[in-house]
Design a protein around this motif. Structure first.
Motif, PDB file in Angstrom:
ATOM      1  N   TRP A 199       0.668  -1.182  -0.040  1.00 19.94           N
ATOM      2  CA  TRP A 199      -0.045  -0.085   0.031  1.00 19.94           C
ATOM      3  C   TRP A 199       0.951   1.006   0.133  1.00 19.94           C
ATOM      4  CZ3 TRP A 199      -5.226  -0.085  -0.674  1.00 19.94           C
ATOM      5  CH2 TRP A 199      -5.794  -1.498  -0.136  1.00 19.94           C
ATOM      6  N   TRP A 200       0.212   2.177  -0.611  1.00 17.76           N
ATOM      7  CA  TRP A 200       0.959   3.664  -0.429  1.00 17.76           C
ATOM      8  C   TRP A 200      -0.139   4.360   0.633  1.00 17.76           C
ATOM      9  CZ3 TRP A 200       5.455   5.693  -2.364  1.00 17.76           C
ATOM     10  CH2 TRP A 200       5.914   4.900  -3.507  1.00 17.76           C
ATOM     11  N   VAL A 201       0.542   4.597   1.601  1.00 18.40           N
ATOM     12  CA  VAL A 201      -0.130   5.231   2.822  1.00 18.40           C
ATOM     13  C   VAL A 201      -0.150   6.878   2.712  1.00 18.40           C
ATOM     14  CG1 VAL A 201      -0.767   5.137   5.233  1.00 18.40           C
ATOM     15  CG2 VAL A 201      -0.269   3.089   4.031  1.00 18.40           C
ATOM     16  N   LEU A 202      -1.063   7.560   2.794  1.00 19.14           N
ATOM     17  CA  LEU A 202      -0.821   8.991   2.810  1.00 19.14           C
ATOM     18  C   LEU A 202      -1.376   9.457   4.103  1.00 19.14           C
ATOM     19  CD1 LEU A 202      -0.560  11.895   1.276  1.00 19.14           C
ATOM     20  CD2 LEU A 202      -2.871  11.808   0.741  1.00 19.14           C
ATOM     21  N   VAL A 203      -0.125  10.090   4.865  1.00 21.83           N
ATOM     22  CA  VAL A 203      -0.497  10.580   6.289  1.00 21.83           C
ATOM     23  C   VAL A 203      -0.423  12.178   5.960  1.00 21.83           C
ATOM     24  CG1 VAL A 203       0.399  10.461   8.734  1.00 21.83           C
ATOM     25  CG2 VAL A 203       0.914   8.444   7.012  1.00 21.83           C
ATOM     26  N   ALA A 204      -1.434  12.785   6.847  1.00 22.66           N
ATOM     27  CA  ALA A 204      -1.635  14.173   6.548  1.00 22.66           C
ATOM     28  C   ALA A 204      -2.158  14.702   7.821  1.00 22.66           C
ATOM     29  CB  ALA A 204      -2.577  14.499   5.461  1.00 22.66           C
ATOM     30  N   ALA A 205      -2.122  15.989   8.022  1.00 21.15           N
ATOM     31  CA  ALA A 205      -2.681  16.731   9.083  1.00 21.15           C
ATOM     32  C   ALA A 205      -3.808  17.428   8.731  1.00 21.15           C
ATOM     33  CB  ALA A 205      -1.449  17.767   9.642  1.00 21.15           C
ATOM     34  N   GLU A 206      -4.901  17.476   9.507  1.00 22.78           N
ATOM     35  CA  GLU A 206      -5.964  18.241   9.268  1.00 22.78           C
ATOM     36  C   GLU A 206      -6.650  18.951  10.667  1.00 22.78           C
ATOM     37  OE1 GLU A 206      -9.057  16.198   6.039  1.00 22.78           O
ATOM     38  OE2 GLU A 206      -8.624  14.691   7.618  1.00 22.78           O
ATOM     39  N   GLY A 207      -7.644  19.682  10.414  1.00 22.57           N
ATOM     40  CA  GLY A 207      -8.328  20.365  11.564  1.00 22.57           C
ATOM     41  C   GLY A 207      -7.575  21.768  11.775  1.00 22.57           C
ATOM     42  N   GLY A 208      -6.532  22.187  11.317  1.00 23.34           N
ATOM     43  CA  GLY A 208      -5.895  23.346  11.719  1.00 23.34           C
ATOM     44  C   GLY A 208      -4.949  22.986  12.724  1.00 23.34           C
ATOM     45  N   THR A 209      -4.024  23.895  12.717  1.00 24.04           N
ATOM     46  CA  THR A 209      -2.688  23.502  13.774  1.00 24.04           C
ATOM     47  C   THR A 209      -3.109  24.021  15.225  1.00 24.04           C
ATOM     48  OG1 THR A 209      -0.382  23.537  13.999  1.00 24.04           O
ATOM     49  CG2 THR A 209      -1.434  25.681  13.423  1.00 24.04           C
ATOM     50  N   GLU A 210      -4.313  24.403  15.492  1.00 29.39           N
ATOM     51  CA  GLU A 210      -4.663  24.728  17.016  1.00 29.39           C
ATOM     52  C   GLU A 210      -5.260  23.416  17.569  1.00 29.39           C
ATOM     53  OE1 GLU A 210      -6.001  26.358  14.269  1.00 29.39           O
ATOM     54  OE2 GLU A 210      -4.256  27.671  14.353  1.00 29.39           O
ATOM     55  N   ARG A 211      -6.265  23.741  18.420  1.00 28.74           N
ATOM     56  CA  ARG A 211      -6.626  22.166  19.464  1.00 28.74           C
ATOM     57  C   ARG A 211      -7.518  21.322  18.575  1.00 28.74           C
ATOM     58  NH1 ARG A 211      -3.705  24.840  22.304  1.00 28.74           N
ATOM     59  NH2 ARG A 211      -4.024  25.696  24.429  1.00 28.74           N
ATOM     60  N   GLY A 212      -7.998  21.681  17.334  1.00 27.04           N
ATOM     61  CA  GLY A 212      -8.500  20.849  16.445  1.00 27.04           C
ATOM     62  C   GLY A 212      -7.922  19.750  15.616  1.00 27.04           C
ATOM     63  N   HIS A 213      -6.517  20.084  15.867  1.00 29.49           N
ATOM     64  CA  HIS A 213      -5.321  19.402  14.985  1.00 29.49           C
ATOM     65  C   HIS A 213      -5.345  17.796  15.132  1.00 29.49           C
ATOM     66  CE1 HIS A 213      -1.085  20.148  13.236  1.00 29.49           C
ATOM     67  NE2 HIS A 213      -2.142  20.121  12.138  1.00 29.49           N
ATOM     68  N   VAL A 214      -5.236  17.026  14.119  1.00 30.14           N
ATOM     69  CA  VAL A 214      -5.545  15.752  13.978  1.00 30.14           C
ATOM     70  C   VAL A 214      -4.496  15.210  12.794  1.00 30.14           C
ATOM     71  CG1 VAL A 214      -7.840  15.634  14.495  1.00 30.14           C
ATOM     72  CG2 VAL A 214      -7.381  15.338  12.169  1.00 30.14           C
ATOM     73  N   VAL A 215      -4.114  13.929  12.998  1.00 31.64           N
ATOM     74  CA  VAL A 215      -3.605  13.126  12.162  1.00 31.64           C
ATOM     75  C   VAL A 215      -4.700  12.179  11.234  1.00 31.64           C
ATOM     76  CG1 VAL A 215      -1.705  11.119  11.586  1.00 31.64           C
ATOM     77  CG2 VAL A 215      -1.322  12.815  13.458  1.00 31.64           C
ATOM     78  N   SER A 216      -4.764  12.314  10.159  1.00 33.09           N
ATOM     79  CA  SER A 216      -5.653  11.402   9.375  1.00 33.09           C
ATOM     80  C   SER A 216      -4.780  10.692   8.217  1.00 33.09           C
ATOM     81  CB  SER A 216      -6.662  12.278   8.490  1.00 33.09           C
ATOM     82  OG  SER A 216      -7.364  13.013   9.339  1.00 33.09           O
ATOM     83  N   VAL A 217      -5.488   9.397   7.715  1.00 32.44           N
ATOM     84  CA  VAL A 217      -4.685   8.678   6.997  1.00 32.44           C
ATOM     85  C   VAL A 217      -5.800   8.088   5.831  1.00 32.44           C
ATOM     86  CG1 VAL A 217      -2.775   7.913   8.572  1.00 32.44           C
ATOM     87  CG2 VAL A 217      -4.928   6.470   8.204  1.00 32.44           C
ATOM     88  N   ALA A 218      -5.097   7.837   4.659  1.00 33.42           N
ATOM     89  CA  ALA A 218      -5.585   7.301   3.608  1.00 33.42           C
ATOM     90  C   ALA A 218      -4.824   6.263   2.846  1.00 33.42           C
ATOM     91  CB  ALA A 218      -6.113   8.395   2.527  1.00 33.42           C
ATOM     92  N   ARG A 219      -5.190   5.511   1.801  1.00 31.55           N
ATOM     93  CA  ARG A 219      -4.154   4.504   1.140  1.00 31.55           C
ATOM     94  C   ARG A 219      -4.857   4.490  -0.042  1.00 31.55           C
ATOM     95  NH1 ARG A 219      -5.695  -1.145   4.523  1.00 31.55           N
ATOM     96  NH2 ARG A 219      -7.592  -1.599   3.311  1.00 31.55           N
ATOM     97  N   SER A 220      -3.659   4.043  -1.001  1.00 28.29           N
ATOM     98  CA  SER A 220      -4.011   3.257  -2.222  1.00 28.29           C
ATOM     99  C   SER A 220      -3.083   2.524  -2.687  1.00 28.29           C
ATOM    100  CB  SER A 220      -3.873   4.524  -3.208  1.00 28.29           C
ATOM    101  OG  SER A 220      -4.051   4.205  -4.496  1.00 28.29           O
ATOM    102  N   ARG A 221      -3.405   1.482  -3.813  1.00 23.39           N
ATOM    103  CA  ARG A 221      -2.375   0.501  -4.290  1.00 23.39           C
ATOM    104  C   ARG A 221      -1.245   1.359  -5.420  1.00 23.39           C
ATOM    105  NH1 ARG A 221      -1.528  -3.714  -1.440  1.00 23.39           N
ATOM    106  NH2 ARG A 221      -3.927  -5.022  -0.941  1.00 23.39           N
ATOM    107  N   ASP A 222      -1.766   2.817  -5.570  1.00 23.31           N
ATOM    108  CA  ASP A 222      -1.159   3.411  -6.604  1.00 23.31           C
ATOM    109  C   ASP A 222      -0.572   4.718  -5.816  1.00 23.31           C
ATOM    110  OD1 ASP A 222      -0.264   5.141  -8.377  1.00 23.31           O
ATOM    111  OD2 ASP A 222      -1.540   4.179 -10.086  1.00 23.31           O
ATOM    112  N   PRO A 223       0.663   5.097  -5.865  1.00 24.68           N
ATOM    113  CA  PRO A 223       0.948   6.407  -5.310  1.00 24.68           C
ATOM    114  C   PRO A 223       0.325   7.780  -5.681  1.00 24.68           C
ATOM    115  CG  PRO A 223       2.698   5.641  -6.855  1.00 24.68           C
ATOM    116  CD  PRO A 223       1.726   4.531  -6.601  1.00 24.68           C
ATOM    117  N   ARG A 224      -0.279   7.361  -6.909  1.00 25.35           N
ATOM    118  CA  ARG A 224      -0.959   8.431  -7.712  1.00 25.35           C
ATOM    119  C   ARG A 224      -2.757   8.506  -7.292  1.00 25.35           C
ATOM    120  NH1 ARG A 224       1.275  10.687 -12.053  1.00 25.35           N
ATOM    121  NH2 ARG A 224       3.159   9.784 -12.613  1.00 25.35           N
ATOM    122  N   GLY A 225      -3.091   7.522  -6.546  1.00 25.83           N
ATOM    123  CA  GLY A 225      -4.362   7.443  -5.903  1.00 25.83           C
ATOM    124  C   GLY A 225      -5.188   6.759  -6.995  1.00 25.83           C
ATOM    125  N   PRO A 226      -6.610   6.695  -6.819  1.00 21.99           N
ATOM    126  CA  PRO A 226      -7.304   7.352  -5.751  1.00 21.99           C
ATOM    127  C   PRO A 226      -7.142   6.779  -4.434  1.00 21.99           C
ATOM    128  CG  PRO A 226      -8.712   6.089  -6.943  1.00 21.99           C
ATOM    129  CD  PRO A 226      -7.489   5.720  -7.675  1.00 21.99           C
TER     130      PRO A 226
END
Length: 491
Positions: A199-226
């Motif tokens: 898998w190609w795992v996409l790890v990203a930040a969401e929610g703004g860099t204040e108290r709502g900040h989170v780590v979210s992940v998504a994945r694909s067999r292809d690095p180009r997605g979907p």
């Protein structure tokens, strides 16, 4: 080192204490053999992008900085919390690669660097003007294609975009395309692509860099997605809890030699009454990562941390890579001499500073000043928010700058004649528990005399805004000073 091996009852652990404390945000990590290397954002400060080395992801030593020349980063044009954002560090084909964004760059900011060894020499910047955005990532496919995945607002809301490039020239090989729009939390940023088990795992930040900040992940067999979103998103966060570490985000994953995985990420340690105040910036933490049904699952590390690892006692026999200056390289106005560091007046806000890394501390500064000089020993959050001791005209005074307004907190005659070249002065700034419900109080003293106290809330991100943290050091407004010693000790 596993969490179980590192845990010792009663000792502080990485669950609540950063492995690299102080203003060290947006960590990116890579491993080469048994060695881990990590970099952080540096914003308007130079030298930029501190480089760290570790053998266990817990004990870190700064081994240098990437951006040491104007050709790499012309810092003079960077405003407060401007300049260098969210670097990514990778090792590929025997060479280190670093990509980052300069938000003051008129072309959109992405800058690519490389070096044969982590200590450098690091190349001049290759600019990528076609890729407009921030927080770029580098990943190589099995067939050698180099992909840049980054945050962009090209068509409105923030999303992860991507394009293939030639890393040797910076040539963009295709039109940029949107590959992931996030989970709906907003402020999608800081993407990193990681390979795991096909898998190609996409790890990203969401929610703004204040108290709502989170780590979210998504994945694909292809690095180009979907890319498909993880069912347990947000994958890692402390939002809406009473956990002492908040604002979790900007995670980067790394595999250990034994096949286990970990992540580095940013967080803050707010203190005081609501809304809570963090003062030392966003810091680097480590977490454990397990893989469940092909998805990364994060848990706070319980690794035991070294005590008093961040105390400083510097007599300037050499210039340690910890020392930085906003917008102007230190070597332009300071030089090593037999008795310490000689600093010239600049009048432009530049100075010699180190990041503060403990919650409470005492900074002691020993210096001489030339006649007619004006010298500040101070804590700086940004140009408009600082506090310290000012030596001028035969007197020492406590000076507080808040919102750009300069306030005299108190003054007194020095024990020695201020301005006499032979007179050594001992200035002290101490962070002590707050008397007002803030994060701390700052006690300002000169030559053994307390001059004043400043409420630490006014040198916090929640009051001043921005993305940086406190630094402490010496600024020469006019004339010259010889800095003999700086000691920063955890209280």
């Amino acid at each position: 080192m596993s969490a179980a091996e590192a845990t010792t009852a009663g000792s502080p652990t990485a669950a609540t204490v950063p492995v690299i404390p102080g203003f060290h945000p947006d960590p990116s990590v890579c491993r080469v053999g048994d060695d881990y290397y990590l970099v952080n954002s540096s914003f308007e400060y130079v030298p930029g992008v501190p480089i760290w080395h570790s053998r266990d992801l817990v004990h870190w030593t700064q081994v240098g900085n990437v951006l040491t020349r104007d050709a790499q980063f012309p810092a003079a044009r960077a405003g407060d919390s401007g300049g260098i954002y969210a670097p990514t560090l990778r090792h590929h084909d025997g060479r280190f690669w670093l990509i980052t964004s300069d938000v003051t760059d008129e072309h959109g900011g992405h800058r690519l660097f490389s070096a044969p060894a982590i200590e450098g020499p690091w190349s001049d910047a290759i600019e990528l003007p076609e890729l407009r955005g921030i927080d770029p990532d580098l990943a190589w496919t099995d067939d050698g294609e180099c992909l840049v995945t980054y945050c962009s607002w090209t068509d409105g809301a923030s999303a992860a975009w991507q394009a293939a490039i030639d890393p040797d020239t910076g040539r963009v090989l295709e039109a940029p395309r949107k590959v992931w729009t996030g989970t709906g939390l907003g402020h999608t940023e800081g993407p990193h692509l990681v390979r795991h088990d096909g898998w190609w795992v996409l790890v990203a930040a969401e929610g703004g860099t204040e108290r709502g900040h989170v780590v979210s992940v998504a994945r694909s067999r292809d690095p180009r997605g979907p890319f498909e979103n993880a069912p347990h998103n947000p994958a890692y966060t402390h939002r809406s809890t009473e956990h002492p570490v908040q604002n979790l985000g900007h995670a980067d994953l790394v595999e250990r030699p034994d096949g286990s995985w970990a992540a580095v990420h940013l967080g803050v340690r707010p203190r005081g009454m609501t809304p809570g105040y963090h003062v030392n910036g966003r810091e680097t933490f480590v977490a454990e990562v397990d893989w469940v049904d092909g998805w990364p699952v994060f848990t706070a590390s319980e690794a035991t941390l070294p005590e008093r690892a961040w105390d400083v006692d510097d007599r300037f026999e050499a210039l340690h890579p910890r020392w930085v200056s906003p917008r102007r390289r230190i070597e332009e106005f300071a030089r090593l001499v037999p008795d310490g560091l000689e600093v010239d007046g600049t009048g432009d806000g530049s100075g010699v500073y180190a990041r503060l890394q403990s919650e409470h501390w005492t900074a002691s500064i020993e210096l001489d000043i030339d006649p007619g000089s004006v010298v500040h020993a101070e804590v700086r959050l940004d140009e408009r928010h600082r506090a310290g001791v000012r030596l001028a005209g035969g007197r020492a005074s406590a000076v507080w700058t808040v919102g750009g307004h300069v306030i005299d907190v108190g003054d007194g005659a020095s024990d020695g004649p201020v301005g006499a070249g032979a007179s050594v002065h001992h200035l002290e700034i101490a962070s002590v528990p707050s008397s007002t419900g803030g994060p701390d109080d700052l006690v300002l003293s000169a030559d053994g005399r307390r001059l004043g106290i400043v409420d630490g809330r006014y040198l916090s991100t929640e009051v001043a805004a921005g993305f940086t943290g406190r630094v402490v050091g010496v600024r020469v407004e006019r004339g010259r000073a010889l800095v003999r010693r700086v000691a920063i000790v955890e209280a």
